[in-house]
Every structure is written in structure tokens, then in C-alpha cells.
Write a protein that holds these residues in place. Structure first.
Motif, PDB file in Angstrom:
ATOM      1  N   THR A  10      51.834  36.794  40.888  1.00 18.62           N
ATOM      2  CA  THR A  10      50.487  37.342  40.760  1.00 18.62           C
ATOM      3  C   THR A  10      50.211  38.344  41.872  1.00 18.62           C
ATOM      4  OG1 THR A  10      49.655  35.340  39.663  1.00 18.62           O
ATOM      5  CG2 THR A  10      48.028  36.764  40.719  1.00 18.62           C
ATOM      6  N   LEU A  11      50.591  38.013  43.104  1.00 19.73           N
ATOM      7  CA  LEU A  11      50.370  38.928  44.219  1.00 19.73           C
ATOM      8  C   LEU A  11      51.182  40.207  44.041  1.00 19.73           C
ATOM      9  CD1 LEU A  11      50.296  36.610  47.376  1.00 19.73           C
ATOM     10  CD2 LEU A  11      48.387  37.639  46.157  1.00 19.73           C
ATOM     11  N   VAL A  12      52.441  40.073  43.642  1.00 21.09           N
ATOM     12  CA  VAL A  12      53.286  41.253  43.472  1.00 21.09           C
ATOM     13  C   VAL A  12      52.715  42.189  42.419  1.00 21.09           C
ATOM     14  CG1 VAL A  12      55.554  42.055  42.694  1.00 21.09           C
ATOM     15  CG2 VAL A  12      55.396  40.127  44.279  1.00 21.09           C
ATOM     16  N   ASP A 139      49.240  35.414  36.813  1.00 23.53           N
ATOM     17  CA  ASP A 139      48.062  34.823  36.195  1.00 23.53           C
ATOM     18  C   ASP A 139      47.461  35.827  35.208  1.00 23.53           C
ATOM     19  OD1 ASP A 139      45.939  32.452  36.724  1.00 23.53           O
ATOM     20  OD2 ASP A 139      44.884  34.312  36.261  1.00 23.53           O
ATOM     21  N   PRO A 140      47.035  35.377  34.016  1.00 24.09           N
ATOM     22  CA  PRO A 140      46.516  36.309  33.013  1.00 24.09           C
ATOM     23  C   PRO A 140      45.213  36.993  33.411  1.00 24.09           C
ATOM     24  CG  PRO A 140      46.207  34.034  32.307  1.00 24.09           C
ATOM     25  CD  PRO A 140      47.099  33.995  33.503  1.00 24.09           C
ATOM     26  N   LEU A 181      39.722  33.482  41.677  1.00 23.18           N
ATOM     27  CA  LEU A 181      39.616  33.091  40.279  1.00 23.18           C
ATOM     28  C   LEU A 181      40.994  33.154  39.643  1.00 23.18           C
ATOM     29  CD1 LEU A 181      37.521  32.479  37.978  1.00 23.18           C
ATOM     30  CD2 LEU A 181      37.478  34.941  37.553  1.00 23.18           C
ATOM     31  N   ASP A 182      41.346  32.103  38.920  1.00 22.96           N
ATOM     32  CA  ASP A 182      42.600  32.096  38.172  1.00 22.96           C
ATOM     33  C   ASP A 182      42.388  31.320  36.882  1.00 22.96           C
ATOM     34  OD1 ASP A 182      43.292  29.190  38.625  1.00 22.96           O
ATOM     35  OD2 ASP A 182      43.412  29.856  40.703  1.00 22.96           O
ATOM     36  N   ARG A 183      43.430  31.174  36.106  1.00 21.99           N
ATOM     37  CA  ARG A 183      43.280  30.562  34.794  1.00 21.99           C
ATOM     38  C   ARG A 183      42.917  29.087  34.861  1.00 21.99           C
ATOM     39  NH1 ARG A 183      48.559  28.507  32.730  1.00 21.99           N
ATOM     40  NH2 ARG A 183      50.088  28.600  34.421  1.00 21.99           N
ATOM     41  N   PHE A 184      43.085  28.474  36.039  1.00 18.38           N
ATOM     42  CA  PHE A 184      42.789  27.055  36.176  1.00 18.38           C
ATOM     43  C   PHE A 184      41.378  26.776  36.693  1.00 18.38           C
ATOM     44  CE2 PHE A 184      47.432  27.230  36.546  1.00 18.38           C
ATOM     45  CZ  PHE A 184      47.794  26.302  35.578  1.00 18.38           C
ATOM     46  N   ASP A 210      42.454  34.252  28.576  1.00 16.49           N
ATOM     47  CA  ASP A 210      41.925  35.613  28.550  1.00 16.49           C
ATOM     48  C   ASP A 210      40.478  35.604  29.025  1.00 16.49           C
ATOM     49  OD1 ASP A 210      40.424  34.616  26.369  1.00 16.49           O
ATOM     50  OD2 ASP A 210      41.854  35.413  24.910  1.00 16.49           O
ATOM     51  N   VAL A 211      39.857  36.784  29.035  1.00 16.22           N
ATOM     52  CA  VAL A 211      38.493  36.915  29.536  1.00 16.22           C
ATOM     53  C   VAL A 211      37.504  36.179  28.634  1.00 16.22           C
ATOM     54  CG1 VAL A 211      36.655  38.562  30.062  1.00 16.22           C
ATOM     55  CG2 VAL A 211      39.006  39.098  30.692  1.00 16.22           C
ATOM     56  N   HIS A 212      37.750  36.159  27.336  1.00 17.96           N
ATOM     57  CA  HIS A 212      36.841  35.459  26.427  1.00 17.96           C
ATOM     58  C   HIS A 212      36.827  33.964  26.742  1.00 17.96           C
ATOM     59  CE1 HIS A 212      36.352  39.101  24.121  1.00 17.96           C
ATOM     60  NE2 HIS A 212      37.656  39.210  23.973  1.00 17.96           N
TER      61      HIS A 212
END
Length: 227
Positions: A10-12, A139-140, A181-184, A210-212
Motif C-alpha cells: 500500500t505504501l509503495v 489496500d483497495p 483508513l483501510d478496508r478493515f 470499494d468506496v460504495h
């Protein structure tokens, strides 16, 4: 929680700052060592785009077939105003070569074959193998995190502060700032009445993709705080 490999990927692949440390470029300015683009290949190699005359490109060209050690150093800074803004650091070590024919005129793509990876962030510190790094994905929400955190801080400050109602005995806080903020889930940094800061983590009912899905998860979180 996201794995150490996922956090590093995610950082990369995020917009956090990055500097490529390579022998032969010690006298270069930091801005000359910052790749314009970063991406990860299918085998886990990291591709870095530089101007064709950049110090890292000259060093890789001079090395030719020799293995040129290099380290990609990443620094993740919170996109909102908060105390202790550095959220994490990572180091991706490996061997650097030129990848001609990929970049456009005046640019050169460099290929970093990953050997070792280390991350130290809000979750803790961990070493990651090259195989783990290659198998992981970012992370998405990475592409949207900065905008979403800034939106929460600017538009939904009252609701974010209301999350302190879920903290039980530590509910007497004066300020709550969205930090990560991440998917979890969502992490916030709180300032209590004594001026001490601490972090709180609110997990979503299930990981979002996703954002939804994130909007639904945030509504559920805010409703829980109000209830």
C-alpha cells in the motif's frame, strides 16, 4: 488487520513520499532521488520512473550487468492536521537495473528487484519477505484515502468526534481527528482533557472492497456512535 506485506504494498503504491538511496548518488539533492512514478510488476519487482539524466539512472547505467544495491525509503505522513503526523516508514531493499524501452522520451524506468522489506507503522514493525511482498496487494482504498480523510475532517467533524461515545471509560476527549483508513476500519487520534493523545481503532462489520461499501460501513459506524 492488514498484513505487513499488504501495508508495505500500500505504501509503495500510494502517494506517500519516497527516496531511492543508491551508491554513487550520495551528493544528489533529495528531490533528484524521488521517483516520478512507482508501480509494482507481476513478479513483485518495483518499477521507478526517473528523468533520463537523474543520478539513480546514471548509477544504474554505469553499473551495467553488475548488481547495484539500492533502497527505496518511504515515509507516510497523515493528510490531515494532527500531532505526530508520520504514520509509518518502510524500506524496500534490492538490486537496481535499467528497464529501457518502457518510458517515454527523456525518461528512464528503473527496475528494483526486491530482496528485503521492512515496515514500521501504526500497526507495529515487521520484516516482509520478497515472496510475501509479491503475493500481497495494496489496500483497495489507497487511491481515495487522502481525499476521504480530509473530507471526514472538514465536513463530518461532529460525527467523527461523536465516535468518542464508543470509547467507554476514555470518552472524555476534546478532539478526534481521522488518522488512517483501510478496508478493515477507521483509525482516529484523540486528544483528552489532560492534553494527552491516543489512538482508537473502529473496525467495520466486514472488510470493504470499494468506496460504495465504505459509505455503508461509515454510516453504520456513525449510527452506532449515536445509539
Amino acid at each position: 488487520m492488514p498484513s505487513a506485506a499488504e501495508r508495505t504494498r500500500t505504501l509503495v503504491q500510494s502517494t506517500c513520499s519516497a527516496v531511492l538511496v543508491v551508491p554513487g548518488a550520495e551528493g544528489a539533492g533529495e528531490h533528484e532521488l524521488m521517483p516520478e512514478v512507482r508501480t509494482v510488476g507481476t513478479d513483485g519487482e518495483v518499477y521507478l520512473l526517473f528523468p533520463a539524466d537523474a543520478p539513480a539512472v546514471r548509477a544504474a547505467t554505469h553499473a551495467q550487468d553488475d548488481e547495484l544495491p539500492a533502497v527505496l525509503e518511504l515515509t507516510d505522513v497523515a493528510p490531515v492536521a494532527v500531532c505526530h503526523r508520520i504514520r509509518g516508514r518502510a524500506r524496500v531493499s534490492g538490486w537496481l537495473t535499467c528497464a529501457p524501452g518502457i518510458a517515454g522520451p527523456g525518461r528512464m524506468m528503473l527496475r528494483l528487484e526486491v530482496g528485503e522489506v521492512y515496515v514500521d507503522d501504526l500497526w507495529g514493525d515487521a520484516a516482509v519477505s520478497a515472496e510475501e511482498f509479491a503475493a500481497a496487494g495494496p489496500d483497495p482504498l489507497t487511491a481515495y484515502e487522502t481525499e476521504l480523510l480530509q473530507h471526514l475532517a472538514a465536513v463530518h467533524d461532529d460525527q467523527v468526534r461523536g465516535l468518542s461515545g464508543l470509547l467507554g471509560d476514555r470518552a472524555d476527549v476534546r478532539r478526534v481527528v481521522p488518522l488512517a483508513l483501510d478496508r478493515f476500519g477507521l483509525r482516529v487520534r484523540c486528544l483528552d482533557a489532560a492534553g494527552r493523545s491516543f489512538d482508537a481503532r473502529f473496525d467495520f462489520p466486514k472488510p470493504v472492497v470499494d468506496v460504495h461499501g465504505l459509505r455503508r460501513a461509515m454510516h453504520t459506524l456513525f449510527e452506532a456512535a449515536q445509539g
